[in-house]
Each structure stands twice: as C-alpha cells, then as structure tokens.
Design a protein around this motif. Structure first.
Motif, PDB file in Angstrom:
ATOM      1  N   LEU A 169      -5.190  20.605 -48.605  1.00 29.68           N
ATOM      2  CA  LEU A 169      -6.593  20.308 -48.326  1.00 29.68           C
ATOM      3  C   LEU A 169      -7.527  21.132 -49.204  1.00 29.68           C
ATOM      4  O   LEU A 169      -8.480  20.604 -49.790  1.00 29.68           O
ATOM      5  N   ILE A 170      -7.244  22.415 -49.319  1.00 31.83           N
ATOM      6  CA  ILE A 170      -8.099  23.283 -50.138  1.00 31.83           C
ATOM      7  C   ILE A 170      -8.044  22.866 -51.602  1.00 31.83           C
ATOM      8  O   ILE A 170      -9.078  22.810 -52.288  1.00 31.83           O
ATOM      9  N   MET A 171      -6.835  22.556 -52.108  1.00 29.63           N
ATOM     10  CA  MET A 171      -6.708  22.103 -53.491  1.00 29.63           C
ATOM     11  C   MET A 171      -7.488  20.815 -53.724  1.00 29.63           C
ATOM     12  O   MET A 171      -8.158  20.650 -54.750  1.00 29.63           O
ATOM     13  N   MET A 221       3.833  12.149 -34.260  1.00 32.75           N
ATOM     14  CA  MET A 221       4.495  13.446 -34.290  1.00 32.75           C
ATOM     15  C   MET A 221       3.593  14.512 -34.896  1.00 32.75           C
ATOM     16  O   MET A 221       3.472  15.630 -34.369  1.00 32.75           O
ATOM     17  N   LEU A 222       2.933  14.184 -36.012  1.00 31.83           N
ATOM     18  CA  LEU A 222       2.090  15.162 -36.688  1.00 31.83           C
ATOM     19  C   LEU A 222       0.893  15.573 -35.838  1.00 31.83           C
ATOM     20  O   LEU A 222       0.402  16.705 -35.960  1.00 31.83           O
ATOM     21  N   SER A 223       0.424  14.674 -35.003  1.00 25.32           N
ATOM     22  CA  SER A 223      -0.722  15.010 -34.155  1.00 25.32           C
ATOM     23  C   SER A 223      -0.382  16.094 -33.138  1.00 25.32           C
ATOM     24  O   SER A 223      -1.277  16.743 -32.581  1.00 25.32           O
ATOM     25  N   LEU A 243      -3.580  13.934 -40.385  1.00 23.14           N
ATOM     26  CA  LEU A 243      -2.771  14.802 -41.228  1.00 23.14           C
ATOM     27  C   LEU A 243      -3.307  16.227 -41.244  1.00 23.14           C
ATOM     28  O   LEU A 243      -2.537  17.191 -41.121  1.00 23.14           O
ATOM     29  N   PHE A 244      -4.621  16.374 -41.401  1.00 23.91           N
ATOM     30  CA  PHE A 244      -5.220  17.707 -41.498  1.00 23.91           C
ATOM     31  C   PHE A 244      -5.724  18.230 -40.153  1.00 23.91           C
ATOM     32  O   PHE A 244      -6.218  19.358 -40.090  1.00 23.91           O
ATOM     33  N   ARG A 245      -5.629  17.389 -39.106  1.00 21.25           N
ATOM     34  CA  ARG A 245      -6.103  17.761 -37.772  1.00 21.25           C
ATOM     35  C   ARG A 245      -7.525  18.324 -37.843  1.00 21.25           C
ATOM     36  O   ARG A 245      -7.845  19.367 -37.266  1.00 21.25           O
ATOM     37  N   LEU A 247      11.261  15.330 -38.095  1.00 15.66           N
ATOM     38  CA  LEU A 247      10.391  14.769 -39.115  1.00 15.66           C
ATOM     39  C   LEU A 247      10.395  15.648 -40.360  1.00 15.66           C
ATOM     40  O   LEU A 247      10.256  16.874 -40.261  1.00 15.66           O
ATOM     41  N   ARG A 248      10.555  15.018 -41.509  1.00 10.65           N
ATOM     42  CA  ARG A 248      10.456  15.742 -42.784  1.00 10.65           C
ATOM     43  C   ARG A 248       8.978  15.811 -43.172  1.00 10.65           C
ATOM     44  O   ARG A 248       8.393  14.825 -43.638  1.00 10.65           O
ATOM     45  N   ILE A 249       8.393  16.975 -42.964  1.00  7.85           N
ATOM     46  CA  ILE A 249       6.947  17.141 -43.110  1.00  7.85           C
ATOM     47  C   ILE A 249       6.493  16.812 -44.531  1.00  7.85           C
ATOM     48  O   ILE A 249       5.510  16.093 -44.739  1.00  7.85           O
ATOM     49  N   GLU A 250       7.192  17.323 -45.529  1.00  7.43           N
ATOM     50  CA  GLU A 250       6.769  17.140 -46.912  1.00  7.43           C
ATOM     51  C   GLU A 250       6.788  15.666 -47.314  1.00  7.43           C
ATOM     52  O   GLU A 250       5.857  15.174 -47.958  1.00  7.43           O
ATOM     53  N   ARG A 251       7.848  14.957 -46.933  1.00  4.53           N
ATOM     54  CA  ARG A 251       7.928  13.540 -47.298  1.00  4.53           C
ATOM     55  C   ARG A 251       6.860  12.720 -46.590  1.00  4.53           C
ATOM     56  O   ARG A 251       6.188  11.875 -47.209  1.00  4.53           O
ATOM     57  N   SER A 252       6.678  12.958 -45.301  1.00  3.35           N
ATOM     58  CA  SER A 252       5.672  12.205 -44.557  1.00  3.35           C
ATOM     59  C   SER A 252       4.267  12.507 -45.071  1.00  3.35           C
ATOM     60  O   SER A 252       3.440  11.592 -45.206  1.00  3.35           O
ATOM     61  N   ARG A 253       3.992  13.767 -45.397  1.00  2.00           N
ATOM     62  CA  ARG A 253       2.688  14.127 -45.934  1.00  2.00           C
ATOM     63  C   ARG A 253       2.440  13.439 -47.271  1.00  2.00           C
ATOM     64  O   ARG A 253       1.338  12.933 -47.536  1.00  2.00           O
ATOM     65  N   PHE A 254       3.468  13.387 -48.111  1.00  4.49           N
ATOM     66  CA  PHE A 254       3.364  12.744 -49.417  1.00  4.49           C
ATOM     67  C   PHE A 254       3.022  11.259 -49.257  1.00  4.49           C
ATOM     68  O   PHE A 254       2.109  10.739 -49.930  1.00  4.49           O
TER      69      PHE A 254
END
Length: 324
Positions: A137-139, A205-207, A61-63, A218-225
């Motif tokens: 990540l920072i938060m 996909m995220l990689s 997720l954060f690579r 891909l819906r980035i926000e939903r997948s990240r959640f």
C-alpha cells in the motif's frame, strides 16, 4: 431515464421505437440516442460496476475503509500516460493534440491504458517481492505521488491549450466512446468483473486477518497478487476510457455493505456491481439534466453523490462506538 431525459426530451415510447424499430421516422431522436445517450449509458453502467468491485477488493485487501481503485496509483499512471501525449505534444509539434480529432482521441486512450498498465506491472512486481500488505500500500501511494509530480512538471512547461485539454480529460466523461467501442468496453469490463466472484472465498478469509487466513490454508502472496491484478485491470480500463473517475469506487462499497448487512463477499460483490452501475447512471443523468450548459463534469457529480455516503458511514461508526 438516461435514454429519455436530457436537453432534448424523448418520450419512452419514442425510445423503444428507435431501439427496436428500424423504420423510425424521427431522425433527430435516432441520432441523439444511437450516437450519444445509448453509448453513454452503456459506458456508465460498465464503469460503475467495474469501479465499485475494484474499490471493494482494495478495501478488503488493505482493510481500509478509505481505500479505493486509485489507492495503488494506477489511475495516476493513466494520468501520467495522458500527460506525456497531451502536455508534451504542444512543445514537440507546436499544436494541441486535442485538435487532431479521432487520432488524438485514440492516442489519449492508448496512452492512458499503457500508463495504467505500466504502474500495475510495477505494483505487481512489488507485491511479489515485498512482504506485507501495508508495504504494498505504501509503495503504491508513493508511486502515485511520483506520477503526479511528473505531471505537475510537464504542466509547468506546457502550452495553455494543452493544459486545458488535460484538465478536461481529468474531469471525467462517459461520452468518449462510440456505440461500437462502448459495446466492447461493456463486454470486457463485465467479463473481468465476473472473475471477481472466484475470489469471494479468499476475500472472506482475508477480511478476518492475514494470520487467520494463513491458518486456513490461504496463500497470502498469491491471493494478494491476483486481487491486485484484477482490480488494476478494471481500474486501468475505466480510467483509459472515461478518465480518472475514482470516487464511485470508494463510496459504493460502503453503500453495498449497508444494504447487504453481511460480510459475505459473494453477496457484496454482486451488490457492489448493481449499486455501482445504478450510481454511475444516476450521476450521468444528473450531469445531463436540462438547464445545464452542456454537461457537468462527471467527477464533480460523483463526489456530490458519493461524499454523503462516506460521511454517513464514518458518522454511524463513531456513533456505534460511543454507544458501546
């Protein structure tokens, strides 16, 4: 080997006899296996699997190759929950919670889980309202630092006996659960770990990068959640039951990538689960080898085993860059 080796050696034939023969004549072997070694082995197997998958999800997720289950501060939230119960109990009631026995153990378990889930909910809220993976990540890192600072303040005003109990919890232990609770822990963590396979396509996909993944639909926000939620539940469950055993989650995904030689996350998830379980069982075995007074802290053993893996990954990448 986890069942047979230890301060009291039990032959493999004796292990099979205790496990599958209800009329075993050796009561000592039966008590050692059923009350101590079997629960520890089951917890180590499940914890290693869960932490490795959680670490792989965070690194993708954060690579970030140094990301792990603790990167969002969830383990720090568990530590904060335990701190409220263990460190403040001495000042409020005049005695250490560790002396209460089973009630104290359950209170620590519940406090760790509540603290971890509390931080997870905050991170999930941030993930929904803050744009960008780097901001999340920072938060998460800042929330972890805030939790650690609160724990440090509580330590300063706590009794020495309470601080000792808190430090012992922070060293990690696979032997805190009875056999019944270990079975529930195993079933729950494996069930949640299997859910990560449904995220394999999203992780692939995220990689490739957020922009490429967004162009693929891909819906980035939903997948990240969902990725953060799954990783957070795994981390919270393991931390509450075993303490902050985090290093496996950072080191084993690198080992899985070295073994797999592919970026397909369906394969990486399965290999991370298998290698994570094997690594945790190996660490548990080393911690209980004959010659040690009692059992070594799991965190010291995991770092001793996992640190060479991370060092070798960094060294190989540096060497490959120089060769190119």
């Amino acid at each position: 080997m986890n069942l047979a080796w230890g301060s009291v050696h039990i032959p493999f034939k004796g292990v099979l006899q205790v496990l599958f023969d209800s009329d075993t004549p050796n009561v000592v072997w039966s008590n050692i296996l059923i009350r101590t070694r079997l629960p520890q082995a089951l917890v180590a197997l499940a914890a290693g699997c869960a932490l490795s998958i959680s670490g792989l999800l965070m690194q993708t997720l954060f690579r970030n190759p140094l990301a792990g289950p603790s990167v969002l501060g969830i383990s720090s939230g568990a530590s904060l929950g335990v701190g409220f119960v263990v460190l403040i109990a001495g000042n409020l009631f005049g005695y250490s919670l560790s002396s209460v026995g089973l009630v104290g153990d359950m209170a620590v378990l519940i406090a760790a889980f509540v603290g971890a889930l509390g931080i997870l909910l905050i991170i999930l809220m941030v993930a929904r309202h803050v744009g960008g993976t780097l901001s999340v990540l920072i938060m998460g890192v800042m929330i972890g630092y805030l939790s650690n600072s609160l724990v440090s303040i509580m330590k300063f005003y706590s009794l020495e006996e309470d601080i000792h109990s808190y430090v012992i919890w922070g060293l990690g232990n696979f032997g805190k659960l009875s056999l019944d609770r270990a079975n529930y822990f195993l079933l729950f963590t494996l069930a949640v770990s299997l859910l990560s396979l449904f995220l394999g396509k999203w992780l692939n996909m995220l990689s490739l990068g957020d922009n490429y993944a967004r162009n693929l639909g891909l819906r980035i926000e939903r997948s990240r959640f969902l990725i953060i939620m799954l990783s957070g539940v795994l981390t919270a469950t393991v931390t509450a039951s075993c303490g902050p055993i985090i290093f496996i989650g950072m080191a084993v995904p690198h080992l899985a990538k070295m073994v797999s030689k592919t970026s397909n996350h369906y394969i990486l998830i399965l290999n991370s689960a298998i290698l994570g379980s094997a690594t945790a069982l190996l660490c548990n075995l080393i911690a209980r080898l004959p010659g040690f007074d009692g059992a070594l802290p799991i965190n010291s053993v995991t770092a001793f085993v996992g640190a060479p893996v991370v060092i070798s990954v960094i060294w190989r990448r540096r060497r490959d860059q120089l060769s190119v």
